[in-house]
Design a protein around this motif. Structure first.
Motif, PDB file in Angstrom:
ATOM      1  N   VAL A   1       0.832  -1.202   0.000  1.00  0.00           N
ATOM      2  CA  VAL A   1       0.000   0.000   0.000  1.00  0.00           C
ATOM      3  C   VAL A   1       0.865   1.250   0.000  1.00  0.00           C
ATOM      4  O   VAL A   1       0.605   2.211  -0.738  1.00  0.00           O
ATOM      5  CB  VAL A   1      -0.940   0.003   1.227  1.00  0.00           C
ATOM      6  CG1 VAL A   1      -1.561   1.375   1.440  1.00  0.00           C
ATOM      7  CG2 VAL A   1      -2.039  -1.037   1.052  1.00  0.00           C
ATOM      8  N   THR A   2       1.900   1.254   0.826  1.00  0.00           N
ATOM      9  CA  THR A   2       2.805   2.404   0.902  1.00  0.00           C
ATOM     10  C   THR A   2       3.431   2.682  -0.459  1.00  0.00           C
ATOM     11  O   THR A   2       3.539   3.838  -0.886  1.00  0.00           O
ATOM     12  CB  THR A   2       3.897   2.139   1.953  1.00  0.00           C
ATOM     13  OG1 THR A   2       3.283   1.895   3.226  1.00  0.00           O
ATOM     14  CG2 THR A   2       4.826   3.339   2.077  1.00  0.00           C
ATOM     15  N   GLU A   3       3.831   1.611  -1.164  1.00  0.00           N
ATOM     16  CA  GLU A   3       4.412   1.762  -2.497  1.00  0.00           C
ATOM     17  C   GLU A   3       3.390   2.354  -3.464  1.00  0.00           C
ATOM     18  O   GLU A   3       3.692   3.285  -4.214  1.00  0.00           O
ATOM     19  CB  GLU A   3       4.895   0.410  -3.017  1.00  0.00           C
ATOM     20  CG  GLU A   3       6.096  -0.150  -2.278  1.00  0.00           C
ATOM     21  CD  GLU A   3       6.444  -1.559  -2.725  1.00  0.00           C
ATOM     22  OE1 GLU A   3       5.832  -2.020  -3.719  1.00  0.00           O
ATOM     23  OE2 GLU A   3       7.309  -2.185  -2.096  1.00  0.00           O
ATOM     24  N   LYS A   4       2.176   1.797  -3.454  1.00  0.00           N
ATOM     25  CA  LYS A   4       1.147   2.256  -4.390  1.00  0.00           C
ATOM     26  C   LYS A   4       0.753   3.709  -4.123  1.00  0.00           C
ATOM     27  O   LYS A   4       0.593   4.501  -5.059  1.00  0.00           O
ATOM     28  CB  LYS A   4      -0.087   1.349  -4.315  1.00  0.00           C
ATOM     29  CG  LYS A   4       0.031   0.064  -5.116  1.00  0.00           C
ATOM     30  CD  LYS A   4      -1.299  -0.666  -5.166  1.00  0.00           C
ATOM     31  CE  LYS A   4      -1.265  -1.775  -6.208  1.00  0.00           C
ATOM     32  NZ  LYS A   4      -0.278  -2.802  -5.949  1.00  0.00           N
ATOM     33  N   LEU A   5       0.587   4.065  -2.866  1.00  0.00           N
ATOM     34  CA  LEU A   5       0.217   5.442  -2.539  1.00  0.00           C
ATOM     35  C   LEU A   5       1.343   6.406  -2.889  1.00  0.00           C
ATOM     36  O   LEU A   5       1.095   7.549  -3.281  1.00  0.00           O
ATOM     37  CB  LEU A   5      -0.159   5.560  -1.065  1.00  0.00           C
ATOM     38  CG  LEU A   5      -1.482   4.899  -0.665  1.00  0.00           C
ATOM     39  CD1 LEU A   5      -1.704   5.001   0.841  1.00  0.00           C
ATOM     40  CD2 LEU A   5      -2.659   5.525  -1.409  1.00  0.00           C
ATOM     41  N   GLY A   6       2.586   5.946  -2.756  1.00  0.00           N
ATOM     42  CA  GLY A   6       3.721   6.768  -3.161  1.00  0.00           C
ATOM     43  C   GLY A   6       3.710   7.021  -4.657  1.00  0.00           C
ATOM     44  O   GLY A   6       3.962   8.137  -5.118  1.00  0.00           O
ATOM     45  N   GLU A   7       3.366   5.977  -5.435  1.00  0.00           N
ATOM     46  CA  GLU A   7       3.273   6.124  -6.886  1.00  0.00           C
ATOM     47  C   GLU A   7       2.154   7.091  -7.261  1.00  0.00           C
ATOM     48  O   GLU A   7       2.303   7.916  -8.166  1.00  0.00           O
ATOM     49  CB  GLU A   7       3.034   4.762  -7.530  1.00  0.00           C
ATOM     50  CG  GLU A   7       4.216   3.817  -7.431  1.00  0.00           C
ATOM     51  CD  GLU A   7       3.867   2.411  -7.854  1.00  0.00           C
ATOM     52  OE1 GLU A   7       2.706   2.196  -8.275  1.00  0.00           O
ATOM     53  OE2 GLU A   7       4.743   1.524  -7.766  1.00  0.00           O
ATOM     54  N   VAL A   8       1.035   6.995  -6.540  1.00  0.00           N
ATOM     55  CA  VAL A   8      -0.093   7.892  -6.808  1.00  0.00           C
ATOM     56  C   VAL A   8       0.314   9.339  -6.551  1.00  0.00           C
ATOM     57  O   VAL A   8       0.024  10.241  -7.340  1.00  0.00           O
ATOM     58  CB  VAL A   8      -1.312   7.520  -5.926  1.00  0.00           C
ATOM     59  CG1 VAL A   8      -2.385   8.603  -6.005  1.00  0.00           C
ATOM     60  CG2 VAL A   8      -1.886   6.180  -6.365  1.00  0.00           C
TER      61      VAL A   8
END
Length: 204
Positions: A187-194
């Motif tokens: 989740v942290t990775e995905k939110l960072g990408e967003v």
């Protein structure tokens, strides 16, 4: 899709009416090749108490777990991010969310991407601190957790009505904690990408 009707929907195991929705769990699909007669029970409701003592529960849970693992090949919108011990976490691209499914407990946790860090930290806090009482609120939904002896009781309220309630036994705590930590990293990775994509979109 089956509908639950209090005091009318019957348990597929004991065949008696189920009084409240939170006392019920829905049986997932299993491959008919595993058991043709048990596969016919899929999508039916059962008392959680009946499931916990049913002689076919372990077999059914494992068969459902095996079938769910094939979903990634059959449906590209599902990606398995974690799997072990009859527990799977899917990334559901169409819904932009994770879904944790424990087939041993017939329990499902929905984890929308934007709100999942708070939910996951709520679970980590509960799983890591014996005797703690915690709750997490999202819009009209509230998850409450309390320790009952060495187990954790999780209760979902919607508009102050109990929708689901199940016991997370001590022997499942480690697998849940492992799954939750893996998903928190994802989740942290995905939110960072967003966040990065949004920043680029704002550039002149």
């Amino acid at each position: 899709m089956p509908f639950f009707i209090p005091n009318r929907t019957k348990c597929a195991i004991c065949h008696q009416p189920i009084e409240n929705r939170f006392e019920a769990a829905e049986l997932p699909y299993i491959d008919p090749a595993a058991s043709s007669w048990l596969s016919q029970l899929a999508r039916n409701f059962v008392h959680r108490d009946c499931w916990n003592t049913w002689e076919n529960a372990k077999f059914y849970a494992h068969a459902a777990f095996d079938l769910a693992k094939k979903a990634e090949n059959q449906n590209p919108s599902f990606k398995i991010e974690f799997e072990a011990d009859e527990l799977i976490v899917f990334w559901v691209a169409a819904l932009n969310s994770y879904q944790l499914k424990d087939f041993n407990l017939l329990a499902t946790f929905e984890l929308p991407l934007e709100s999942s860090p708070a939910i996951l930290n709520f679970l980590i806090s509960v799983l890591s601190q014996p005797e703690i009482t915690e709750e997490y609120q999202f819009e009209n939904s509230i998850w409450k957790a309390r320790w009952v002896d060495a187990n954790i009781e999780l209760t979902l309220f919607e508009d102050m009505e109990i929708i689901d309630k199940f016991l997370l036994p001590k022997d499942r705590h480690s697998i849940w904690l492992a799954a939750v930590k893996v998903i928190l990293n994802k989740v942290t990775e995905k939110l960072g990408e967003v966040a990065v994509n949004q920043n680029y979109a704002m550039l002149p």
